[in-house]
Design a protein around this motif. Structure first.
Motif, short mmCIF file in Angstrom:
data_model
loop_
_atom_site.label_atom_id
_atom_site.label_comp_id
_atom_site.label_asym_id
_atom_site.label_seq_id
_atom_site.Cartn_x
_atom_site.Cartn_y
_atom_site.Cartn_z
N ALA A 62 0.91 -1.18 0.07
CA ALA A 62 -0.13 0.10 0.28
C ALA A 62 1.16 1.29 -0.05
N THR A 63 0.75 2.01 -0.84
CA THR A 63 1.32 3.33 -1.05
C THR A 63 0.52 4.63 -0.72
N TYR A 64 0.72 5.47 0.19
CA TYR A 64 -0.14 6.50 0.65
C TYR A 64 0.54 7.77 0.95
N VAL A 66 1.17 10.96 3.03
CA VAL A 66 1.11 11.48 4.53
C VAL A 66 0.44 12.63 4.63
N GLU A 67 0.79 13.66 3.76
CA GLU A 67 0.02 14.83 3.70
C GLU A 67 -1.50 14.72 3.17
N LYS A 68 -2.16 15.68 3.41
CA LYS A 68 -3.59 15.65 3.02
C LYS A 68 -3.67 16.61 1.56
N PRO A 69 -4.53 16.28 0.55
CA PRO A 69 -5.50 14.97 1.00
C PRO A 69 -4.89 13.72 0.78
N ARG A 70 -5.28 12.73 1.89
CA ARG A 70 -4.86 11.44 1.89
C ARG A 70 -5.07 10.62 0.62
N ILE A 71 -4.19 10.13 -0.21
CA ILE A 71 -4.21 9.42 -1.15
C ILE A 71 -3.63 7.96 -0.95
N ARG A 72 -4.55 6.93 -1.28
CA ARG A 72 -3.99 5.53 -1.07
C ARG A 72 -3.97 4.81 -2.35
N LYS A 73 -3.04 3.80 -2.70
CA LYS A 73 -3.23 3.03 -3.68
C LYS A 73 -2.54 1.54 -3.02
N ARG A 74 -3.17 0.52 -3.47
CA ARG A 74 -2.98 -0.90 -3.11
C ARG A 74 -2.73 -1.64 -4.27
N SER A 75 -1.78 -2.51 -4.06
CA SER A 75 -1.50 -3.68 -5.34
C SER A 75 -0.58 -4.71 -4.76
N GLU A 97 5.96 13.68 2.22
CA GLU A 97 6.17 12.13 2.32
C GLU A 97 5.09 11.15 1.71
N ILE A 98 5.63 10.27 0.94
CA ILE A 98 4.84 9.26 0.48
C ILE A 98 5.40 7.94 1.26
N GLU A 99 4.43 7.16 1.84
CA GLU A 99 4.98 5.84 2.47
C GLU A 99 4.56 4.61 1.72
N THR A 100 5.25 3.53 1.83
CA THR A 100 5.02 2.36 1.30
C THR A 100 5.03 1.25 2.37
#
Length: 152
Positions: A62-64, A66-75, A97-100
């Protein structure tokens, strides 16, 4: 003579039962390694890494933002030759920041692991060991890493 044979058979059966219960109680752990790296190039986040998970195994990630707007993708990523990789389009994602989070686990929501994964690590990953392995509940284990990249 018959009495001795019956007695010997009973001892043999009792001994085998004790050995079987000890073997089940002390199933050796199977080390799992999971290492990764993420980097941003333009609108693409590239995720790469290495694992000791068997070839053909699936990793869920899952990649998302950290800052708003929160966006998340899962694969998912497939392990091949001990390596994995994926690209995620992050066009329009916020700066920061983008966390995975990457998980190697036996049970997946939309895919099925190959039989070798269950044979090697157990139905719920209960034989997994290693510095990235976490336990959820009684016996559910997964190898988990968290990667970070900065979206300029």
């Amino acid at each position: 003579m018959k009495r001795m044979t019956g007695y010997a058979a009973a001892l043999l059966i009792a001994g085998l039962a004790i050995l079987a219960s000890v073997a089940d109680a002390e199933t050796p752990g199977v080390p799992v390694t999971l290492n990764g790296y993420s980097a941003i190039d333009g609108d693409d986040l590239t995720i790469t890494g290495e694992t000791s998970a068997p070839d053909g195994a699936w990793l869920i990630f899952a990649t998302y933002s950290v800052e708003k707007p929160r966006i998340r993708k899962r694969s998912y990523m497939l392990v091949k030759n001990g390596r994995f990789s994926a690209q995620v389009n992050i066009h329009g994602w916020p700066t920061g920041e983008i966390e995975t989070d990457i998980h190697f686990q036996t049970m997946l929501p939309e895919r099925e692991q190959p039989a070798i994964v269950f044979q090697k690590y157990g139905a719920k990953g209960e034989r997994m060991t290693g510095k990235t392995v976490v336990q959820e509940g009684e016996a559910y284990r997964a190898a988990v890493i968290e990667l970070r990249a900065y979206n300029p």
